[in-house]
Design an enzyme around this catalytic site. Sequence first.
Site, PDB file in Angstrom:
ATOM      1  N   GLY A   1       0.821  -1.196   0.000  1.00 13.73           N
ATOM      2  CA  GLY A   1       0.000   0.000   0.000  1.00 13.73           C
ATOM      3  C   GLY A   1       0.860   1.252   0.000  1.00 13.73           C
ATOM      4  O   GLY A   1       2.034   1.220   0.398  1.00 13.73           O
ATOM      5  N   CYS A   2       0.283   2.360  -0.428  1.00 17.71           N
ATOM      6  CA  CYS A   2       1.053   3.597  -0.540  1.00 17.71           C
ATOM      7  C   CYS A   2       1.434   4.165   0.826  1.00 17.71           C
ATOM      8  O   CYS A   2       2.606   4.496   1.063  1.00 17.71           O
ATOM      9  CB  CYS A   2       0.279   4.624  -1.363  1.00 17.71           C
TER      10      CYS A   2
END
Length: 355
Positions: A167-168
């Site tokens: 995930g970012c």
Amino acid sequence: MTKTVQTGVLGVTGYAGAELARLLLRHPHLQGKPPVFAGRVDAKDLAHGGVPLAEIHPQLGDNSRVSTLKMEPFSWELLTTLGVDVLFLATPHEQSREWAPEALKRGMRVIDLSGAWRLSDEANRAVYGFEDEGTELAAATQAEAVYGMPELYRKQIAGARLVANPGCYATSIILPLKPLVAAGMVDLKHGMIADAKSGVSGAGKNPTARTHFMYAADNLSAYGVFTHRHTGELLEQIGVTACQMTFTPHLLPIPRGILSTIYVRFKKAQTHEDVAQVYREFFDGSPMVRIYEKSLPQIQYSVRTNYADIGFQLDASGHRAVIVSCLDNLMKGAAGQAVQNLNVMLGWPEAEGLQ
């Protein structure tokens, strides 16, 4: 690999899908072999063989090859017939849960940009509410998945059939914290705080009341407090408990970019050089991480690049540090990291097509 690699992309219509298409079309090792783009095609476009890529993302248009590329109607027969070797899934979590096992069964290697296979702990996966949780197929697929952060799992990614792209937010926090925690420097009894802020594109392309211009513009808001889906990634990859990590995401009124401000306390006094040396050693050979030793990074330095920028400052006592981490949520936080994983999987230079 010596043969020409055929890539495929499912989910090209989103923001991350657009960046992924741009990177793959320009990748030096993929010239003359554009990706196969497939997805849902309306009846009116079926007669024309699909939707022109330049209509979906006009910014990708040119006067030659891209103008002829289309997002074709999805079928496994299409991907198999066209010889897709590596399939990117820029699809919703639930769709990736269905499609990743099927792609593996058909002999394709998979890089999944969703959260479908990132979490090894069942309790952490519960936030997604996957309908297939507990099935034999889901368990077998999860067992194959490698967390796609090359800075941590380069060797495992090289041989993986399924890579779960991080995930970012998770990337922006794991990268600066993992080296310090692994070195035993952090006093976990005092806990760590990650105050993270992301541009609106991090919420995806489908508009919501929260991402509407009238809500997001001239505003700054916290959300997902203690419930954000990336929390499990932080706990698993950094190796801490929920009581030792406080993560609060915020929505910034900008299109893209993440800035995470992280607060830690050390077990004993450290110097600036002590911390810098830990980062230098940990990220030696990691071309996509930049350490700022004399200043703090800003979103504008990393936006539209695949770099993760890390800077830090210590208080006068040497017991406390503030770490600032910046990256582009659509690049190092999504499509760029996916291409970085492709490079590692195929034995190409890790930064190929990303600098």
